[in-house]
Write a protein that holds these residues in place. Sequence first.
Motif, PDB file in Angstrom:
ATOM      1  N   GLN A 264       0.855  -1.180   0.000  1.00  0.00           N
ATOM      2  CA  GLN A 264       0.000   0.000   0.000  1.00  0.00           C
ATOM      3  C   GLN A 264       0.893   1.232   0.000  1.00  0.00           C
ATOM      4  O   GLN A 264       1.452   1.619   1.029  1.00  0.00           O
ATOM      5  CB  GLN A 264      -0.916   0.006   1.223  1.00  0.00           C
ATOM      6  CG  GLN A 264      -1.984  -1.069   1.198  1.00  0.00           C
ATOM      7  CD  GLN A 264      -2.846  -0.988   2.433  1.00  0.00           C
ATOM      8  OE1 GLN A 264      -2.504  -1.507   3.484  1.00  0.00           O
ATOM      9  NE2 GLN A 264      -3.992  -0.304   2.303  1.00  0.00           N
ATOM     10  N   LYS A 265       1.016   1.844  -1.153  1.00  0.00           N
ATOM     11  CA  LYS A 265       1.926   2.973  -1.322  1.00  0.00           C
ATOM     12  C   LYS A 265       1.563   4.141  -0.411  1.00  0.00           C
ATOM     13  O   LYS A 265       2.417   4.687   0.297  1.00  0.00           O
ATOM     14  CB  LYS A 265       1.912   3.420  -2.781  1.00  0.00           C
ATOM     15  CG  LYS A 265       2.772   4.629  -3.087  1.00  0.00           C
ATOM     16  CD  LYS A 265       2.666   5.005  -4.562  1.00  0.00           C
ATOM     17  CE  LYS A 265       3.467   6.250  -4.874  1.00  0.00           C
ATOM     18  NZ  LYS A 265       3.348   6.639  -6.307  1.00  0.00           N
ATOM     19  N   ASN A 266       0.298   4.526  -0.414  1.00  0.00           N
ATOM     20  CA  ASN A 266      -0.110   5.705   0.353  1.00  0.00           C
ATOM     21  C   ASN A 266      -0.137   5.454   1.854  1.00  0.00           C
ATOM     22  O   ASN A 266       0.025   6.378   2.650  1.00  0.00           O
ATOM     23  CB  ASN A 266      -1.473   6.196  -0.124  1.00  0.00           C
ATOM     24  CG  ASN A 266      -1.437   6.709  -1.553  1.00  0.00           C
ATOM     25  OD1 ASN A 266      -0.398   7.134  -2.041  1.00  0.00           O
ATOM     26  ND2 ASN A 266      -2.577   6.657  -2.225  1.00  0.00           N
ATOM     27  N   HIS A 268       1.981   3.436   3.309  1.00  0.00           N
ATOM     28  CA  HIS A 268       3.369   3.159   3.688  1.00  0.00           C
ATOM     29  C   HIS A 268       3.499   1.830   4.439  1.00  0.00           C
ATOM     30  O   HIS A 268       4.151   1.749   5.481  1.00  0.00           O
ATOM     31  CB  HIS A 268       3.938   4.302   4.549  1.00  0.00           C
ATOM     32  CG  HIS A 268       3.741   5.658   3.952  1.00  0.00           C
ATOM     33  ND1 HIS A 268       4.422   6.078   2.824  1.00  0.00           N
ATOM     34  CD2 HIS A 268       2.913   6.680   4.301  1.00  0.00           C
ATOM     35  CE1 HIS A 268       4.044   7.313   2.517  1.00  0.00           C
ATOM     36  NE2 HIS A 268       3.123   7.684   3.386  1.00  0.00           N
ATOM     37  N   ARG A 269       2.850   0.791   3.879  1.00  0.00           N
ATOM     38  CA  ARG A 269       2.934  -0.495   4.549  1.00  0.00           C
ATOM     39  C   ARG A 269       2.735  -1.644   3.564  1.00  0.00           C
ATOM     40  O   ARG A 269       2.285  -1.438   2.430  1.00  0.00           O
ATOM     41  CB  ARG A 269       1.899  -0.594   5.664  1.00  0.00           C
ATOM     42  CG  ARG A 269       0.451  -0.601   5.172  1.00  0.00           C
ATOM     43  CD  ARG A 269      -0.530  -0.767   6.310  1.00  0.00           C
ATOM     44  NE  ARG A 269      -1.901  -0.869   5.831  1.00  0.00           N
ATOM     45  CZ  ARG A 269      -2.949  -1.106   6.602  1.00  0.00           C
ATOM     46  NH1 ARG A 269      -2.780  -1.265   7.909  1.00  0.00           N
ATOM     47  NH2 ARG A 269      -4.163  -1.183   6.090  1.00  0.00           N
TER      48      ARG A 269
END
Length: 287
Positions: A264-266, A268-269
């Motif tokens: 999950q780019k947005n 941050h995980r």
Amino acid sequence: TASTSPVHHPMGLAVDAVDKILYIADSGNGRVLRLDLAADSITTIIGGANRSSTRDGEVGGALTGKLFQPAGLLLDSARRYLYLVDATEDRVRRVDLSEPAEDRVIVTICGFGRKQAPFQHVLRSPQAIALDEATGTLFVSDRDNGRVRFVDINGRTCPLEVVSRLQCAYESVHETECVSTLGCCWDPNCLDGYNPDGRGPTAEPEDVLTKADQRDSVPPISFIRRGSGFCCYPNLREMQTLDLLEGPQGLVWDPRDGSVYAAQKNAHRVVKMLVSDSQCAADRQYC
């Protein structure tokens, strides 16, 4: 040489370790490249043409057709099928690499135009794919729908119960061309109602001439349109939701415990999802 060949916004990669081939999703140029690591040569194997799109089943369509934004790539273990995500066309597609380059066709595995099909067939900006070859399950990061989806690549296609809800398909394509040439689905019930002279759709040839108001029409008019209209549409496989996830992008399948990892780019995980624990798959109303 490979080092001097221009690429624009490359995204997905897949490698054939046996033949030392690297496949590159050249996203900005709308194509997939084949890099021979031993010979240091690079060629286009899918897309790159200046066309509006590529229809399923067109012989040679892999070379003569167009991709819009190829993103994720995946090569199966047999090194036969190359799967690709077209993030702009909202589709996952496949090419059989065992066929001669000039004969290769592009086949849609899942995904369809977002304004043209019901939700269970729609992807929005898909990014990556992962494959469980033991079960034939393909996982897709459906980014803008906020889901990780999955589909049986060996499952049933042509679900005619949804064709009445489709607003697309190929226009003016006859049944033989649809099924035999394009390898697509034909809906035999797509023409209903009555023609202007009171007859329902029949099996008569398309060029049968009729009369209107008991008078010969000048010029002659055919009220029979069998074999034309929107009766032919690409193969569809109904997708299911594995889990709701904000903006999923990268995916990988772990066969050890049957889990999917998603980036999950947005957020941050990276998260781990066990397929056996999917509440969405168990209770489709939940998702």
